[in-house]
Write a protein that holds these residues in place. Sequence first.
Motif, PDB file in Angstrom:
ATOM      1  N   LEU A  60      43.147  30.870  16.398  1.00 34.26           N
ATOM      2  CA  LEU A  60      43.726  31.825  15.470  1.00 34.26           C
ATOM      3  C   LEU A  60      43.129  31.696  14.075  1.00 34.26           C
ATOM      4  O   LEU A  60      42.811  32.684  13.426  1.00 34.26           O
ATOM      5  CB  LEU A  60      45.246  31.649  15.398  1.00 34.26           C
ATOM      6  N   LEU A  61      42.961  30.470  13.612  1.00 37.85           N
ATOM      7  CA  LEU A  61      42.431  30.252  12.268  1.00 37.85           C
ATOM      8  C   LEU A  61      40.946  30.578  12.164  1.00 37.85           C
ATOM      9  O   LEU A  61      40.436  30.779  11.062  1.00 37.85           O
ATOM     10  CB  LEU A  61      42.706  28.814  11.825  1.00 37.85           C
ATOM     11  N   ALA A  62      40.249  30.661  13.296  1.00 40.60           N
ATOM     12  CA  ALA A  62      38.827  30.973  13.295  1.00 40.60           C
ATOM     13  C   ALA A  62      38.539  32.476  13.429  1.00 40.60           C
ATOM     14  O   ALA A  62      37.384  32.888  13.447  1.00 40.60           O
ATOM     15  CB  ALA A  62      38.135  30.217  14.437  1.00 40.60           C
ATOM     16  N   LEU A  63      39.587  33.292  13.498  1.00 38.96           N
ATOM     17  CA  LEU A  63      39.397  34.732  13.674  1.00 38.96           C
ATOM     18  C   LEU A  63      38.751  35.361  12.438  1.00 38.96           C
ATOM     19  O   LEU A  63      38.972  34.908  11.316  1.00 38.96           O
ATOM     20  CB  LEU A  63      40.742  35.414  13.942  1.00 38.96           C
ATOM     21  N   PRO A  64      37.979  36.433  12.638  1.00 43.15           N
ATOM     22  CA  PRO A  64      37.399  37.150  11.489  1.00 43.15           C
ATOM     23  C   PRO A  64      38.489  37.897  10.713  1.00 43.15           C
ATOM     24  O   PRO A  64      39.661  37.878  11.079  1.00 43.15           O
ATOM     25  CB  PRO A  64      36.415  38.127  12.148  1.00 43.15           C
ATOM     26  N   VAL A  65      38.103  38.590   9.656  1.00 42.18           N
ATOM     27  CA  VAL A  65      39.035  39.279   8.754  1.00 42.18           C
ATOM     28  C   VAL A  65      39.920  40.283   9.485  1.00 42.18           C
ATOM     29  O   VAL A  65      41.090  40.436   9.171  1.00 42.18           O
ATOM     30  CB  VAL A  65      38.253  39.971   7.624  1.00 42.18           C
ATOM     31  N   ALA A  66      39.372  40.960  10.463  1.00 41.59           N
ATOM     32  CA  ALA A  66      40.139  41.909  11.278  1.00 41.59           C
ATOM     33  C   ALA A  66      39.731  41.721  12.735  1.00 41.59           C
ATOM     34  O   ALA A  66      38.590  41.376  13.022  1.00 41.59           O
ATOM     35  CB  ALA A  66      39.883  43.343  10.835  1.00 41.59           C
ATOM     36  N   VAL A  67      40.683  41.920  13.630  1.00 42.52           N
ATOM     37  CA  VAL A  67      40.418  41.744  15.063  1.00 42.52           C
ATOM     38  C   VAL A  67      40.834  42.998  15.819  1.00 42.52           C
ATOM     39  O   VAL A  67      41.603  43.817  15.322  1.00 42.52           O
ATOM     40  CB  VAL A  67      41.169  40.520  15.634  1.00 42.52           C
ATOM     41  N   ASP A  68      40.335  43.129  17.045  1.00 44.93           N
ATOM     42  CA  ASP A  68      40.735  44.272  17.858  1.00 44.93           C
ATOM     43  C   ASP A  68      42.171  44.075  18.337  1.00 44.93           C
ATOM     44  O   ASP A  68      42.744  42.990  18.246  1.00 44.93           O
ATOM     45  CB  ASP A  68      39.770  44.486  19.017  1.00 44.93           C
ATOM     46  N   LEU A  69      42.750  45.142  18.813  1.00 42.48           N
ATOM     47  CA  LEU A  69      44.152  45.110  19.224  1.00 42.48           C
ATOM     48  C   LEU A  69      44.362  44.170  20.410  1.00 42.48           C
ATOM     49  O   LEU A  69      45.395  43.512  20.498  1.00 42.48           O
ATOM     50  CB  LEU A  69      44.628  46.531  19.557  1.00 42.48           C
ATOM     51  N   GLU A  70      43.398  44.077  21.290  1.00 39.41           N
ATOM     52  CA  GLU A  70      43.519  43.180  22.449  1.00 39.41           C
ATOM     53  C   GLU A  70      43.696  41.726  22.008  1.00 39.41           C
ATOM     54  O   GLU A  70      44.520  41.003  22.541  1.00 39.41           O
ATOM     55  CB  GLU A  70      42.280  43.297  23.348  1.00 39.41           C
ATOM     56  N   THR A  71      42.908  41.302  21.026  1.00 34.56           N
ATOM     57  CA  THR A  71      43.007  39.932  20.526  1.00 34.56           C
ATOM     58  C   THR A  71      44.364  39.698  19.874  1.00 34.56           C
ATOM     59  O   THR A  71      45.015  38.678  20.106  1.00 34.56           O
ATOM     60  CB  THR A  71      41.875  39.647  19.518  1.00 34.56           C
TER      61      THR A  71
END
Length: 76
Positions: free
Chosen positions: A18-29
């Motif tokens: 979770l902390l490694a996610l980019p600024v915005a993610v797709d809805l599936e993620t």
Amino acid sequence: MRENATAGRVKGMSREDLLALPVAVDLETSNRALGLGRSKGYELAKRGAYPCKVLRLGSAYRVVTADLLDLLGLAA
């Protein structure tokens, strides 16, 4: 926020994931992080009732990661 039996995992994603996610993610993620099924997640986004900020870019949905992390209690 519910934790799975595996320590450090929150609804299908680890804290580190979770902390490694980019600024915005797709809805599936985002759905996976929140423990939502695909249909329910898209239904909520379409109705404007998703639990955190969703951006509509053409036919795609993007979720602002800062809002997602805040909802999960992981915001800095």
